[in-house]
Every structure is written in structure tokens, then in C-alpha cells.
Scaffold this motif. Structure first.
Motif, PDB file in Angstrom:
ATOM      1  N   LYS A   1      34.226  45.238  53.384  1.00 54.60           N
ATOM      2  CA  LYS A   1      34.810  45.486  54.929  1.00 54.60           C
ATOM      3  C   LYS A   1      35.957  46.361  54.443  1.00 54.60           C
ATOM      4  N   VAL A   2      36.637  46.885  55.539  1.00 55.87           N
ATOM      5  CA  VAL A   2      37.809  47.703  54.970  1.00 55.87           C
ATOM      6  C   VAL A   2      38.966  46.857  55.016  1.00 55.87           C
ATOM      7  N   GLY A   3      39.534  46.810  54.066  1.00 57.72           N
ATOM      8  CA  GLY A   3      41.011  45.946  53.696  1.00 57.72           C
ATOM      9  C   GLY A   3      40.581  45.084  52.563  1.00 57.72           C
ATOM     10  N   VAL A   4      39.271  44.990  52.124  1.00 59.25           N
ATOM     11  CA  VAL A   4      38.844  43.867  51.192  1.00 59.25           C
ATOM     12  C   VAL A   4      39.402  44.442  49.755  1.00 59.25           C
ATOM     13  N   PRO A   5      39.824  43.245  48.904  1.00 64.32           N
ATOM     14  CA  PRO A   5      39.987  43.823  47.577  1.00 64.32           C
ATOM     15  C   PRO A   5      38.767  43.842  46.904  1.00 64.32           C
ATOM     16  N   VAL A   6      38.480  44.613  46.073  1.00 69.80           N
ATOM     17  CA  VAL A   6      37.080  44.801  44.931  1.00 69.80           C
ATOM     18  C   VAL A   6      37.694  45.271  43.461  1.00 69.80           C
ATOM     19  N   MET A   7      36.846  45.075  42.816  1.00 71.86           N
ATOM     20  CA  MET A   7      37.135  45.698  41.140  1.00 71.86           C
ATOM     21  C   MET A   7      36.138  46.747  40.766  1.00 71.86           C
ATOM     22  N   LEU A   8      36.590  47.390  40.042  1.00 68.05           N
ATOM     23  CA  LEU A   8      35.581  48.542  39.549  1.00 68.05           C
ATOM     24  C   LEU A   8      34.654  48.014  38.270  1.00 68.05           C
ATOM     25  N   LEU A   9      33.343  48.166  38.219  1.00 72.01           N
ATOM     26  CA  LEU A   9      32.616  47.653  37.071  1.00 72.01           C
ATOM     27  C   LEU A   9      32.260  48.460  35.935  1.00 72.01           C
ATOM     28  N   ARG A  10      32.764  49.658  36.237  1.00 73.92           N
ATOM     29  CA  ARG A  10      32.382  50.620  35.161  1.00 73.92           C
ATOM     30  C   ARG A  10      33.594  51.725  35.137  1.00 73.92           C
ATOM     31  N   ASN A  11      33.574  52.462  33.794  1.00 74.15           N
ATOM     32  CA  ASN A  11      34.705  53.674  33.791  1.00 74.15           C
ATOM     33  C   ASN A  11      34.202  54.730  34.408  1.00 74.15           C
ATOM     34  N   ILE A  12      34.807  55.389  35.345  1.00 69.69           N
ATOM     35  CA  ILE A  12      34.782  56.465  36.081  1.00 69.69           C
ATOM     36  C   ILE A  12      35.369  57.927  35.687  1.00 69.69           C
ATOM     37  N   TYR A  13      36.548  57.532  36.139  1.00 66.19           N
ATOM     38  CA  TYR A  13      37.634  58.622  35.714  1.00 66.19           C
ATOM     39  C   TYR A  13      38.678  58.084  34.899  1.00 66.19           C
ATOM     40  N   LYS A  14      38.798  57.855  33.873  1.00 69.48           N
ATOM     41  CA  LYS A  14      39.853  57.030  32.987  1.00 69.48           C
ATOM     42  C   LYS A  14      41.276  57.637  33.320  1.00 69.48           C
TER      43      LYS A  14
ATOM     44  N   PHE B   1      16.116  49.305  32.884  1.00 72.32           N
ATOM     45  CA  PHE B   1      16.070  49.790  34.310  1.00 72.32           C
ATOM     46  C   PHE B   1      17.214  50.282  34.938  1.00 72.32           C
ATOM     47  N   GLN B   2      17.185  51.025  36.104  1.00 69.61           N
ATOM     48  CA  GLN B   2      18.466  51.628  36.682  1.00 69.61           C
ATOM     49  C   GLN B   2      18.608  51.204  37.827  1.00 69.61           C
ATOM     50  N   ARG B   3      19.812  51.022  38.234  1.00 76.46           N
ATOM     51  CA  ARG B   3      20.127  50.331  39.738  1.00 76.46           C
ATOM     52  C   ARG B   3      21.130  51.293  40.430  1.00 76.46           C
ATOM     53  N   ARG B   4      20.804  52.007  41.158  1.00 69.34           N
ATOM     54  CA  ARG B   4      21.796  52.976  41.932  1.00 69.34           C
ATOM     55  C   ARG B   4      22.628  52.279  42.936  1.00 69.34           C
ATOM     56  N   GLN B   5      23.814  52.109  42.876  1.00 66.26           N
ATOM     57  CA  GLN B   5      24.689  51.209  43.682  1.00 66.26           C
ATOM     58  C   GLN B   5      25.960  51.518  43.592  1.00 66.26           C
ATOM     59  N   PHE B   6      26.996  51.253  44.404  1.00 63.43           N
ATOM     60  CA  PHE B   6      28.461  51.580  44.146  1.00 63.43           C
ATOM     61  C   PHE B   6      28.911  50.436  42.909  1.00 63.43           C
ATOM     62  N   PRO B   7      29.718  50.871  42.088  1.00 62.40           N
ATOM     63  CA  PRO B   7      29.857  49.984  40.966  1.00 62.40           C
ATOM     64  C   PRO B   7      31.045  49.291  41.250  1.00 62.40           C
ATOM     65  N   LEU B   8      31.058  48.383  42.193  1.00 61.01           N
ATOM     66  CA  LEU B   8      31.981  47.449  43.022  1.00 61.01           C
ATOM     67  C   LEU B   8      31.461  46.319  43.142  1.00 61.01           C
ATOM     68  N   SER B   9      32.525  45.208  43.075  1.00 58.53           N
ATOM     69  CA  SER B   9      32.264  43.893  43.456  1.00 58.53           C
ATOM     70  C   SER B   9      33.661  43.333  44.253  1.00 58.53           C
ATOM     71  N   VAL B  10      33.285  42.415  45.334  1.00 60.36           N
ATOM     72  CA  VAL B  10      34.456  41.814  45.798  1.00 60.36           C
ATOM     73  C   VAL B  10      35.345  40.924  45.004  1.00 60.36           C
ATOM     74  N   CYS B  11      36.402  41.370  45.103  1.00 60.13           N
ATOM     75  CA  CYS B  11      37.412  40.092  44.058  1.00 60.13           C
ATOM     76  C   CYS B  11      38.549  39.675  44.613  1.00 60.13           C
ATOM     77  N   PHE B  12      38.434  38.766  45.668  1.00 57.05           N
ATOM     78  CA  PHE B  12      39.268  38.136  45.994  1.00 57.05           C
ATOM     79  C   PHE B  12      39.288  36.891  44.855  1.00 57.05           C
ATOM     80  N   VAL B  13      38.158  36.652  44.554  1.00 63.59           N
ATOM     81  CA  VAL B  13      38.114  35.861  42.941  1.00 63.59           C
ATOM     82  C   VAL B  13      37.474  36.594  41.919  1.00 63.59           C
ATOM     83  N   MET B  14      37.975  36.443  40.836  1.00 64.59           N
ATOM     84  CA  MET B  14      37.299  37.172  39.533  1.00 64.59           C
ATOM     85  C   MET B  14      37.119  36.032  38.282  1.00 64.59           C
TER      86      MET B  14
END
Length: 239
Positions: free
Chosen positions: A95-108, A160-173
Motif C-alpha cells: 500500500k502507498v505509505g507502507v514501510p518496506v525493506m530491500l532484500l537485495r543490493n541494487i545500487y549501493k 530456480f529464479q523468482r521474478r518479483q520486487f525485492p521488497l518485504s513489508v517491515c512494520f516488523v523485522m
């Protein structure tokens, strides 16, 4: 749990649009299963329209060439159902406004590293716009692409490969993912015991002051307790 949520995220429905609201707040838990359970609960409370993204899975060509039967054995439904640490789930709801965490290095060099926290600002079909809320590039808006990811866990017997956004919701981590974070408000939810005693230290040392932390500890029957596993009990003998 409601008390813990109110402690970490007070007046959530009124303050979630504040750009700094999620920057120094988080609930921590030892396992991914507990993290996902509470994240789904908070996502349901969060205002706004849900946008669902479903991943696309495929067996790596080298693996398929090595053993052609893998293509039949591991159907899309089987691959979709795999939940692996460090890999986004097949079904990602944002959802717009939700905190997320990046799960991969993309642009260090731009601050998009594994573990970076962001706040969703816009949701498109093939890209997500988000604002960085942790690290040295705070308030920088970045675009997160839909990319192919391969599990790094060596216990996974098939590549195997999974094509997805490298994100997870992170209210909790997870406690492990919180390493390096500096927070002013932390809720620690111990539904089960921590794996290592160092984990408890990591969790409690994320917060800047004693008044900024609250714990919920459950016993084996699911009842609230004030005890956790302590190895060196003698350290409390003179307190």
C-alpha cells in the motif's frame, strides 16, 4: 500485541503520512513466520488500497538441462509456495505509505543495499517508487524494479529464479535484519525463544534509551511471562 503496536506505532492512522514517522520505529521478532504474521495484521489496519504483485518462477536452464525431470517435478504451484529467507514471497501485497525493506543490493552507491528501509510513495505495474528512510540517503526517492532473484540458501536442492520486487513489508523485522539500525522506539515480541543469546543483545541494543523499548515474552503455553532463557544466571546474583 495491541499494546505493543500502540507503543511502537502510536496514532498510526493519524501520523502515517509523516515522512519521519517510520524512520526510527520497529517491532522485532526472532523468526520470519512471526514477522509475517504481525506484518499482515498491521497491513490490514493500514489505510489505503492494496496492490497485489504475484511473482513468476522458473527453473534455471542449467538445472533443467542437468535433470529434465525437474521441470515436471517442480511445477509452478510448488515453486510459488516456497518461502525462503532473503527472498520475497510469491504474493507481495503493498500500500502507498507502507514501510518496506530491500532484500537485495541494487545500487549501493545510491543507498539501495540489502536491509535498507523505505516508505512506498507510488505503486506501478512494473516498478515501485519509494523514499529511503534509513542509512545515509534518507528522503531520497528511488525506483525499485521487478527483478529475477535466485535463492542463496545452499540447502535448496534445486536452482530456480523468482521474478518479483525485492521488497518485504517491515512494520516488523527479524532481529537479524535489525543489525545496524538505530531506533528510538522498539517493541520486542518473543513468541518463541531466541536462537542465540547474542540475538537478545542485538535486539535490545537497537534502541537509544530504556524508555524506548517494550517486550512481550510468551511461555511454551502462549501465556505472557517475564522470563526468558538466560545462560549465566550468576550475573544477577548481586543485583
Amino acid at each position: 500485541m495491541s499494546d505493543l503496536i500502540d507503543f511502537v506505532y502510536p496514532s498510526l492512522l493519524q501520523l502515517y503520512k509523516d515522512k519521519d514517522y517510520f524512520a526510527e520505529r520497529a517491532i522485532l521478532a526472532p523468526t520470519n513466520e512471526v514477522v509475517q504474521e504481525i506484518n499482515e495484521r498491521l497491513l490490514g489496519l493500514f489505510p489505503g488500497e492494496e496492490v497485489e504483485y504475484l511473482s513468476s518462477e522458473s527453473i534455471c536452464q542449467t538445472e533443467e538441462a542437468k535433470n529434465p525431470s525437474n521441470g515436471k517435478l517442480y511445477s509452478p504451484n510448488v515453486l510459488n509456495g516456497l518461502k525462503i529467507s532473503g527472498l520475497p514471497n510469491h504474493r507481495l501485497v503493498l500500500k502507498v505509505g507502507v514501510p518496506v525493506m530491500l532484500l537485495r543490493n541494487i545500487y549501493k552507491h545510491n543507498g539501495l543495499c540489502n536491509g535498507t528501509r523505505l516508505r512506498i510513495t507510488k505503486l506501478y505495474r512494473r516498478v515501485v517508487e519509494a523514499e529511503i528512510i534509513s542509512g545515509g540517503n534518507i528522503r531520497t526517492k528511488m525506483y525499485i524494479p521487478w527483478i529475477s532473484l535466485t535463492p542463496s540458501n545452499k540447502r535448496i536442492t534445486i536452482k530456480f529464479q523468482r521474478r518479483q520486487f525485492p521488497l518485504s513489508v517491515c512494520f516488523v523485522m527479524t532481529i537479524n535484519k535489525s543489525q545496524g539500525q538505530s531506533l528510538s522506539r522498539v517493541g520486542l515480541y518473543l513468541k518463541c525463544r531466541v536462537f542465540l543469546h547474542g540475538q537478545l543483545y542485538v535486539a535490545l541494543s537497537r534502541v537509544k534509551s530504556r524508555v524506548g523499548v517494550k517486550l512481550i515474552i510468551l511461555d511454551k503455553d502462549g501465556n505472557v511471562t517475564n522470563k526468558t532463557n538466560v545462560v549465566y544466571k550468576e550475573v544477577f546474583s548481586k543485583i
